[in-house]
Design a protein around this motif. Sequence first.
Motif, short mmCIF file in Angstrom:
data_model
loop_
_atom_site.label_atom_id
_atom_site.label_comp_id
_atom_site.label_asym_id
_atom_site.label_seq_id
_atom_site.Cartn_x
_atom_site.Cartn_y
_atom_site.Cartn_z
N ALA A 244 1.22 -1.14 0.26
CA ALA A 244 0.26 -0.28 -0.28
C ALA A 244 0.61 1.14 -0.10
CB ALA A 244 -1.12 -0.22 1.27
N ALA A 245 1.49 1.21 0.73
CA ALA A 245 2.54 2.48 0.41
C ALA A 245 3.55 2.55 -0.34
CB ALA A 245 3.66 2.23 2.46
N GLY A 246 4.03 1.54 -0.88
CA GLY A 246 4.21 1.23 -2.63
C GLY A 246 6.40 1.49 -1.85
N ILE A 247 6.46 1.22 -0.22
CA ILE A 247 8.13 1.38 0.47
C ILE A 247 9.12 0.56 -0.72
CG2 ILE A 247 7.20 2.23 2.03
CD1 ILE A 247 8.09 -0.25 3.82
N VAL A 248 9.84 0.89 -0.81
CA VAL A 248 11.41 0.08 -2.04
C VAL A 248 12.17 -0.18 -1.21
CG1 VAL A 248 9.98 0.19 -4.22
CG2 VAL A 248 11.71 1.76 -3.45
N ALA A 249 12.95 0.76 0.34
CA ALA A 249 14.00 1.30 0.96
C ALA A 249 13.65 2.10 2.27
CB ALA A 249 15.20 1.95 -0.21
N PRO A 250 14.62 2.45 2.92
CA PRO A 250 14.24 2.98 3.86
C PRO A 250 14.41 4.58 3.66
CG PRO A 250 16.74 1.84 4.38
CD PRO A 250 15.64 1.61 3.02
N SER A 251 13.45 5.44 4.42
CA SER A 251 12.60 6.35 4.31
C SER A 251 13.76 7.89 3.89
CB SER A 251 12.02 7.03 5.78
OG SER A 251 11.20 8.48 5.23
N HIS A 252 14.50 8.16 2.74
CA HIS A 252 15.23 9.21 2.63
C HIS A 252 16.56 8.15 1.49
CE1 HIS A 252 13.14 12.08 5.81
NE2 HIS A 252 13.43 11.48 6.09
N TRP A 253 15.87 7.41 1.41
CA TRP A 253 17.41 6.53 0.54
C TRP A 253 16.91 6.72 -0.76
CZ3 TRP A 253 19.81 1.23 1.32
CH2 TRP A 253 20.63 1.30 3.00
N GLU A 254 17.38 7.07 -1.68
CA GLU A 254 17.45 6.90 -3.31
C GLU A 254 18.81 6.31 -4.49
OE1 GLU A 254 18.95 11.35 -3.99
OE2 GLU A 254 17.15 11.44 -2.89
N ARG A 255 18.15 5.76 -4.88
CA ARG A 255 19.33 5.38 -5.61
C ARG A 255 20.13 6.24 -6.43
NH1 ARG A 255 21.07 0.11 -5.97
NH2 ARG A 255 19.07 -1.83 -6.11
N ASP A 256 21.35 6.23 -5.98
CA ASP A 256 22.39 6.59 -7.36
C ASP A 256 23.56 5.79 -8.10
OD1 ASP A 256 24.69 9.06 -7.12
OD2 ASP A 256 25.64 8.78 -5.61
N GLY A 257 22.71 6.01 -9.14
CA GLY A 257 23.71 4.84 -10.00
C GLY A 257 23.59 3.07 -9.71
N ASP A 258 25.21 2.58 -8.93
CA ASP A 258 24.48 1.61 -8.51
C ASP A 258 24.45 0.98 -7.35
OD1 ASP A 258 26.96 1.85 -8.73
OD2 ASP A 258 27.67 0.41 -9.22
N ALA A 259 24.18 1.97 -6.37
CA ALA A 259 24.40 1.88 -4.94
C ALA A 259 23.16 2.89 -4.19
CB ALA A 259 25.70 2.72 -4.47
N TRP A 260 23.29 3.39 -3.27
CA TRP A 260 21.96 4.12 -3.02
C TRP A 260 22.77 5.42 -2.18
CZ3 TRP A 260 17.31 2.93 -2.75
CH2 TRP A 260 17.09 1.68 -2.98
N ALA A 261 21.69 6.69 -1.87
CA ALA A 261 22.45 7.51 -1.49
C ALA A 261 21.35 7.54 -0.33
CB ALA A 261 22.13 9.04 -2.33
#
Length: 432
Positions: A244-261
């Motif tokens: 329902a929330a559509g979460i895919v990672a912890p809050s405030h995370w976003e993809r940065d190329g092949d890593a996470w920011a």
Amino acid sequence: MTIETDRLRDRVAAELGRARDRTVLLTEAVDDGDLIRQHSPLMSPLVWDLAHVGNQEELWLVRDVGGREPVRRDIDELYDAFKHPRRDRPQLPLLGPAEARRYVATVRDKALDVLTRSRLDGAPLVDQGFAFGMIVQHEQQHDETMLATHQLRRGAPVLDAPAPPASSGPVTGEALIPAGPFTMGTSTEPWALDNERPAHQVVVPAFRIDRAPVTNGAYAEFIDDGGYDDPRWWSASGWAYRQAAGIVAPSHWERDGDAWAYTKFGRTQRIVPDEPVVHVSFYEAEAFAAWAGKRLPTEAEWEKAARYDPATGRSRRYPWGDEEPTAAQANLGQRHLRPAPVGAYPSGVSPFGVHQLIGDVWEWTSTDFAAYPGFVAFPYREYSEVFFGPEYKVLRGGSFGTDRSACRGTFRNWDYPIRRQIFSGFRCARDA
């Protein structure tokens, strides 16, 4: 008047001052427009929190303890947290920034006068300065809430702090906690809140618990292994929430190329692999633990790992002993604006070799928030009792945003299992 009473008054005044200094820092860091703006429907406008801490101080210290005339009886309902959900508070006729600042300053002057004239013994409300300590903790708890609001705020960064200390070395593996009884809760901590009381014996079967909180690096492995896409790891309610929330990672995370920011208080950088993961819900923590072949610890397991000293058979105030936390033992009090890397506080380790149980991130447990045997609501039902039930899960240990006055080995926090705006992380456990 005794020397001990004078010392207690000095301590209370100092703690009230520390809390107010932090409140001022958090509210003066932004302009008046940001103070009155609602940065998320999950949070109050900062100006509401500011006046609310003053109103609680007026109710308990000026009126109840001091027996003084009200400063502003007309605003009591506006700042009653039970009468107005956070999402609705911007529509209330709140005090403006200047008026709120004047109000809390007036209340503080009166509260300090009450402190100089009050006995700090006898009646339970004032014995050992309890009411004053309750207000100190209340303001510091709202300071942590305001810090979480700053994390949700958009715009240029306004808060700054030095980086936490570096790790003293890797911390891996699990600690074995043997079966047996231990004393949970407290009957002697002078400023402990009602839900921490009374002390009672709990028999805990043998278990193993991670020596460190789950890190960003470990959590990223869960994501990259499809953890958010596989219902095997999620409870039924957790999977329903995730979809329902559509979460895919912890809050405030976003993809940065092949890593996470990760964006921290307006600054975005790649995640630091050995820092504890933060801004995860109970459901995410539960899913990770299942993926790892483990589970979340119960509240009793967490407290035994944090407080029990097998050499003496007693429960200590903190993992390292009975002394108040220092900067060398725990990441507390907004000293840093993020969790410290695993292994950064070797002097804060428990007798079982478990690290960073205090500070850094609130740790989810699998336990519903409930009363201890012999619980008595004090000084009012709405502090704890109305929250008891399966809707809330217990968190332990405090975070980098928690002040030392509102964090100890017995301190209990609670929240809905979907919450992610809080500074929440976790560690895993399993049966021995």
